[in-house]
Design a protein around this motif. Structure first.
Motif: not given
Lengths: 157, 785
Positions: B23, B196, B246-248, B504-505
C-alpha cells in the motif's frame, strides 16, 4: 536518546537502537521494513496492526517498541511455514475473507489466536472474538466463514 | 463449466494474506522527507498571521511552507470542481488556506522533516493567529436568515438550487389525490472510513522534470489530469500517478484533495521525495463525507392505492468547498432515482446545496442513490399506511411491470430492463413474509407485550455505469465517463490487459481474467491484468459508481472482439478460406462445417508477429485498444428485507435476519458478487444503526475517532441471506450491471422501515437514523401502544 532493544521477529533476532517513544508497529514497519502489519487508526480500535507477541495477539500500535525488548514476535510475514500457507491464510483465500486486504493481516493474526484459544469456536464466539478488528469491505460474513472453516481444519496448527 | 460465472478464487489474495501487498505508506524513497500538515482547529476563522520561525528552526525540520510560498512558486495551486451545474457557485479553493479557514482540518501550513515524529513535534510550534468566526454546520440552518456566511459570493450559503421533474403536474396530482402522506427526515452524515488512511509519496526527478506520485487513488488518471490543469501546472506526461494496493475507498479516494497535491508541490519545491500519510483523525476530518440531507417528501395516491405523485425538497450539505464530483451527488445521482421501481406519473425534486463549515461531502458508496432510495422507500411505507395497504402489496400495485421496458421515468432516466415483482416475491418467500406478519400480529395482540418485531422492505433501483459521455457532459460533467482497455497478445499467445479501471478490493485481476479466458479460450495463468499506473495504462476513468464490470469489462470485450476479428483474417489467409467462414471457438479458428480445418490460437498469434505470411494490408502484431462508451446507465435492482426486534425497555435494536434478493444481471464471479453485497449491506446497516459524523455548533467534529464513531463490528452483524434474479443488461456485451453499491443503497431504508414498522403501534410514523438505543427509548417514552 536511543535505547537498545533486542527482539526476535519471525525467527530472526534484531538488535536496534530506538527512540523510547517509538511504537512497536512503527518499529516493525519502518525499522525492520515488515510492512505487512498495517495502521488503520490511532486509538487501538481497528486491529489492523495485530501481531503475536510472546503467545498473545496484541495491537502493535498500543505498545512501545522498548516494551517488546526480549520478546518473541510473529507478524503476518512469519505466519506461513516455508512458503506453505497457514490454515488461516488458506481459509481466508478459500472463503473470500478479504477484499482490499488492508485489515487482513491483523484479522488473520487475531483469528489464529482466537482459534488456538478456542478450537471449537461457534459463529457467535468468532464474531465476538473478532470485535477488536474492523473491516469495511466484507461485512464480516466471509471472514467469519473463513475462521470457522480454519478452526474445523485445525486452524491453530 | 464456463469460466465466466464461476466462483474462482481471487488471484489478488496470495500477496494480501501473506503481508506482501504494498500500500502507499509501505513505500519509501532514499532521502525522503515526511510531511505533516498544520490544520485549522476552528470550524470558521480568519487567519490573521502565521509565525513559522520556531518550527522552521526545530530539530530535523527541512522546511515549513504556507500558502504564500505556493503562490510565490507560480503554481496554479487550486483544487477544482469537476461537475458544474447551472449557476453553481464555485469559490476558489487553494491548496493551503490563505486568509480564512472554513472547516476543522483545513490545512494552513505544511512541515517537512527528516522523520514523521520530528515533523509532528515541530508542527506544534507553528503559531497561527486565528480570529474565530461564527460557524454553520447544518444544511438547513445554513440557508436561514442571518446564518454565518462562508463566502461573500454565495448569498444564503447556497451553492446551487436545482430542480428536476414537472412541478405543476406534481402539484396538480397532489391536489386531486385521494390521499397524501408527508414525512420530514434526515439522512445522517457518515464518514467513509476506509481502513487505510489516505497517503501520498511524491518523488520529483529534477533531471527529467518529472514527478512520480504514488497515492491512495481510485482513479489515477483523473488525479493526474486535475494535478496538471489545476494544482501543479506540470504537463500530464511529466506526472506519473501510481495507485498501488489501495486499502478501501468507497468513493473517498476518487476525489482530488489538497494534501496529495501539497505533498507533490513540496517535493518539486525541495527536490526531495516527500511522504504524507494521514492519521485516522486527519482522514476523518478531511476525507469527503457522505449524505447529510434534510428532506421533506410527499406522496399522493388515488383510491386504488396507485401513486399519482411524488415530491421532495432536500437541503444537501456540500461542506466548506465543492469537492470533485460533489455537485452531481445530490442532483443527477439523486433526483434521477425518484421513480424507484415504480410507475409514477408525476415527480418533482428540488435540491438546495449549501456550504457548511464541515468537511466536504462527495460520493460515498452509493453516492446520492442511497439517499434517494431512503426517501422513496420511506415514502412507499408512508403511502402504504395512508392507503391502508400492506407495504408489500402497495409496492406490487405500483411496480413498473416487466413488459413495460424500456421505461421512461419522469426524472430523466430510461430504464432498460427489470423484473421487480419477481425480486420482491423471491425476497418475501425467502423471508417467510406472511409468517413474519403473523408472528408480529400475535406479539402485538399479546397483553404481556415483550420485544417489538419490525419488518422492513426496500425495493431499490440503482443507476450505475453512469453514461453515455455526451449525456453526462450535457449535465455538467467535466469528464467523459467511458472506460478504456488495451489487450496485448504476446507472440507466444499469453495476454496482458491494461485496464483504465482501478480496483481497490473489487477483484478485477480475477474477474477481468475470467472475461479474457472465456473469450479467448486460454488459461487464466496466461493472462495478466495491469491497472493503476498512468505510465503503463492508457487514460482511464477508474473505479467508482459500480462501473468496473459494466464499463471496464465491456471495454475489454470490445478489444477482445477486435483481436478475434484480426485473428480470423490471419486464420482465413492461412487456411485459404473466406474470413466469413471462420469461427473462433475454444481457442481455435475453424472453418465452419469443415472439421479438421483449423488453426490453433498460438499459431495464429505467432503468425501475426512473424508477419511472414499475412493477408495483404494487414499490419503485423496483435494488440488492440478500445474506449467503450456505454449507451445508457445500467439498472441493477432488488428487494431487501430487514427483520428487527426492539427492546422497549432499553431501546436496543437487534437485527434478527437480513434477506437480500439482488439482480445485477449476469454474474462474472458469484463469490465476488456476494462479497460486494455483504460489504454494501454492512455499510448501510452502519449508517442506519450506529454511524453519524456529528459537528457541534462551532464546527468541531465530535465523532471524529473510533472512540465516538461507531463502525459496525463482526458481533453487531448477522449472516445475510442472499438470493438473486438474473435480468441481463441488454446494452452491454456482458449483460452485467454492477453490484458494488447495491447493499449500501438498499439497506438503510430496509432497516428504517423495519424500525418504524416495529414502532407503529406506538403511533410513531418516523424516526431518524442512526437508530441508537437512546433515540428509540426517548421516542417510546410517554407513548403507549
Amino acid at each position: 536518546m536511543g535505547i537498545t532493544i533486542s527482539v526476535e521477529v519471525n525467527g530472526t533476532t534484531y538488535e536496534r537502537e530506538v527512540e523510547p517513544r517509538t511504537l512497536l508497529v512503527h518499529f516493525l514497519r519502518e525499522e525492520l521494513r515488515l510492512t505487512g502489519t498495517n495502521v488503520g487508526c490511532e486509538t487501538s480500535l481497528c486491529g489492523a496492526c495485530t501481531v503475536h507477541l510472546d503467545g498473545l495477539a496484541v495491537k502493535s500500535c498500543t505498545q512501545l517498541a522498548v516494551q517488546a525488548d526480549g520478546a518473541k514476535i510473529t507478524t503476518i510475514e512469519g505466519l506461513a511455514d516455508n512458503g506453505s500457507l497457514h490454515p488461516m491464510q488458506q481459509a481466508f483465500w478459500d472463503e473470500h475473507g478479504l477484499q482490499c486486504g488492508y485489515c487482513t493481516p491483523g484479522m488473520i493474526m487475531a483469528a489464529t489466536k482466537l482459534v488456538e484459544d478456542n478450537p471449537d469456536a461457534s459463529e457467535d464466539d468468532i464474531r465476538h472474538g473478532l470485535k477488536g478488528n474492523l473491516c469495511r469491505c466484507t461485512g464480516y460474513q466471509n471472514i467469519v466463514k473463513a475462521v470457522a472453516s480454519a478452526a474445523k481444519a485445525g486452524g491453530a496448527r | 463449466m464456463s469460466v465466466l460465472g464461476s466462483s474462482i478464487k481471487r488471484r489478488e489474495d496470495p500477496a494480501l494474506i501473506t503481508g506482501k501487498g504494498k500500500y502507499t505508506d509501505d513505500f519509501s524513497a532514499p532521502g525522503m522527507l515526511h510531511a505533516v500538515m498544520v490544520r485549522s482547529p476552528f470550524g470558521h476563522a480568519r487567519v490573521k498571521a502565521i509565525d513559522i520561525a520556531a518550527a522552521a528552526g526545530a530539530p530535523g525540520v527541512a522546511a515549513v511552507y504556507t500558502a504564500a510560498n505556493i503562490t510565490a512558486s507560480g503554481t496554479p495551486g487550486v483544487i477544482p470542481t469537476a461537475w458544474l451545474l447551472p449557476n453553481l457557485k464555485t469559490p476558489a479553493h487553494t491548496l493551503l488556506a490563505t486568509d480564512r479557514v472554513r472547516y476543522v482540518g483545513h490545512p494552513v501550513a505544511v512541515l517537512l522533516a527528516e522523520s514523521r515524529a520530528a515533523a509532528t513535534d515541530a508542527a506544534a510550534l507553528v503559531k497561527v493567529d486565528y480570529e474565530p468566526l461564527p460557524a454553520v454546520v447544518d444544511p438547513k440552518a445554513a440557508v436561514a436568515e442571518g446564518a454565518p456566511l462562508l463566502y461573500d459570493e454565495a448569498p444564503g450559503n447556497i451553492a446551487f438550487d436545482w430542480e428536476l421533474g414537472d412541478k405543476a403536474a406534481t402539484d396538480a396530482a397532489f391536489s386531486g389525490a385521494a390521499k397524501t402522506a408527508t414525512l420530514t427526515f434526515r439522512n445522517n452524515r457518515t464518514l467513509p472510513h476506509a481502513i487505510e488512511p489516505r497517503a501520498a509519496l511524491a518523488a520529483w526527478d529534477s533531471e527529467n522534470g518529472k514527478l512520480t506520485l504514488t497515492m491512495t487513488s481510485q482513479n489515477p488518471h483523473v488525479h493526474r489530469l486535475l494535478m496538471t490543469i489545476a494544482s501543479l501546472g506540470l504537463p500530464e506526461h511529466k506526472i506519473r500517478v501510481i495507485a498501488p494496493e489501495v486499502g478501501g475507498g468507497f468513493g473517498s479516494k476518487i476525489h482530488h484533495y489538497a494534501d496529495e497535491a501539497i505533498a507533490a508541490w513540496c517535493s518539486i519545491q525541495i527536490k526531495r521525495p516527500v511522504k504524507w500519510t494521514a492519521t485516522r483523525t486527519e482522514s476523518n476530518l478531511t476525507d469527503a463525507h457522505g449524505r447529510d440531507h434534510w428532506s421533506t417528501a410527499g406522496i399522493a395516491i388515488d383510491g386504488d392505492g396507485k401513486i399519482v405523485g411524488l415530491r421532495i425538497e432536500t437541503h444537501a450539505a456540500m461542506g466548506a468547498y465543492l469537492s470533485t464530483f460533489a455537485p452531481a451527488v445530490p442532483t443527477y445521482l439523486y433526483g434521477t432515482l425518484f421513480s424507484g421501481q415504480y410507475d409514477i406519473p408525476a415527480i418533482h425534486v428540488h435540491v438546495i446545496g449549501t456550504f457548511t463549515n464541515t468537511a466536504p461531502v462527495d460520493a460515498l458508496r452509493g453516492a446520492g442513490r442511497p439517499e434517494a432510495t431512503f426517501a422513496v422507500e420511506r415514502m412507499m411505507d408512508a403511502g402504504a399506511a395512508a392507503a391502508g395497504l400492506d407495504p408489500a402489496e402497495f409496492r406490487r400495485r405500483n411496480f413498473i411491470q416487466p413488459d413495460a421496458f424500456p421505461y421512461q421515468t419522469q426524472v430523466a432516466l430510461a430504464y432498460d430492463s427489470g423484473n421487480y415483482p419477481q425480486a420482491l416475491d423471491k425476497a418475501l418467500k425467502l423471508a417467510d413474509y406472511d409468517g413474519l406478519r403473523a408472528r408480529q400480529a400475535e406479539r402485538r395482540a399479546d397483553p404481556k407485550g415483550g420485544k417489538l418485531l419490525g419488518i422492513g422492505l426496500s425495493s431499490y433501483i440503482e443507476a450505475c455505469g453512469i453514461a453515455p459521455s455526451a449525456v453526462v457532459g450535457s449535465l455538467g460533467a467535466q469528464a467523459g465517463l467511458w472506460e478504456s482497455a488495451k489487450v496485448r497478445v504476446h507472440p507466444s499467445g499469453s495476454v496482458t490487459v491494461y485496464s483504465g479501471s482501478c480496483a481497490h478490493g473489487q477483484g478485477h485481476e480475477t474477474t477481468f481474467s475470467q472475461i479474457v479466458s472465456d473469450r479467448l479460450g486460454i488459461d487464466m495463468d496466461q493472462i495478466d491484468i495491469v491497472q493503476g499506473d498512468t505510465e503503463e495504462v492508457q487514460f482511464g476513468m477508474g473505479t467508482y459508481g459500480s462501473r468496473s464490470a459494466a464499463v471496464g469489462g465491456s471495454a475489454i470485450v470490445k478489444s477482445l472482439d477486435k483481436i478475434i476479428a484480426k485473428g480470423k483474417k490471419i486464420a482465413a489467409h492461412l487456411l485459404e478460406a473466406s474470413v466469413d467462414d471462420i469461427e473462433f471457438e475454444n481457442g481455435e479458428f475453424k472453418v465452419k462445417g469443415s472439421p479438421g480445418q483449423a488453426k490453433a490460437w498460438g499459431e495464429v498469434v505467432l503468425n501475426a508477429y512473424l508477419a511472414h505470411n499475412l493477408p495483404e494490408d494487414l499490419e503485423p502484431g496483435l494488440e488492440e485498444t478500445s474506449f467503450y462508451d456505454p449507451a445508457n446507465f445500467t439498472y441493477p435492482f432488488g428487494t431487501h428485507v430487514a427483520i428487527v426486534e426492539i427492546d422497549p425497555e432499553t431501546g436496543e435494536i437487534e437485527i434478527l435476519r437480513y434477506v437480500a434478493v439482488d439482480d445485477c444481471g449476469n454474474q462474472i464471479n458469484p463469490m465476488i458478487v456476494e462479497g460486494q453485497i455483504h460489504g454494501g449491506i454492512a455499510h448501510g446497516l452502519g449508517q442506519a444503526l450506529w454511524e453519524e459524523a456529528r459537528y457541534d455548533e462551532s464546527g468541531q467534529l465530535t465523532s471524529g475517532t473510533l472512540l465516538d464513531y461507531a463502525l459496525p463490528r463482526a458481533h453487531h452483524l448477522v449472516t445475510y441471506e442472499l438470493e438473486h434474479t438474473v435480468t441481463p443488461c441488454p446494452h452491454n456485451p456482458l449483460g452485467v450491471k454492477g453490484i458494488g453499491e447495491a447493499g449500501a443503497i438498499a439497506s438503510p431504508a430496509a432497516v428504517a422501515n423495519a424500525v418504524c414498522d416495529a414502532l407503529k403501534p406506538f403511533g410513531v410514523d418516523h424516526v431518524d437514523m442512526p437508530f441508537t438505543p437512546e433515540k428509540i427509548w426517548r421516542t417510546l417514552q410517554g407513548r403507549g401502544s
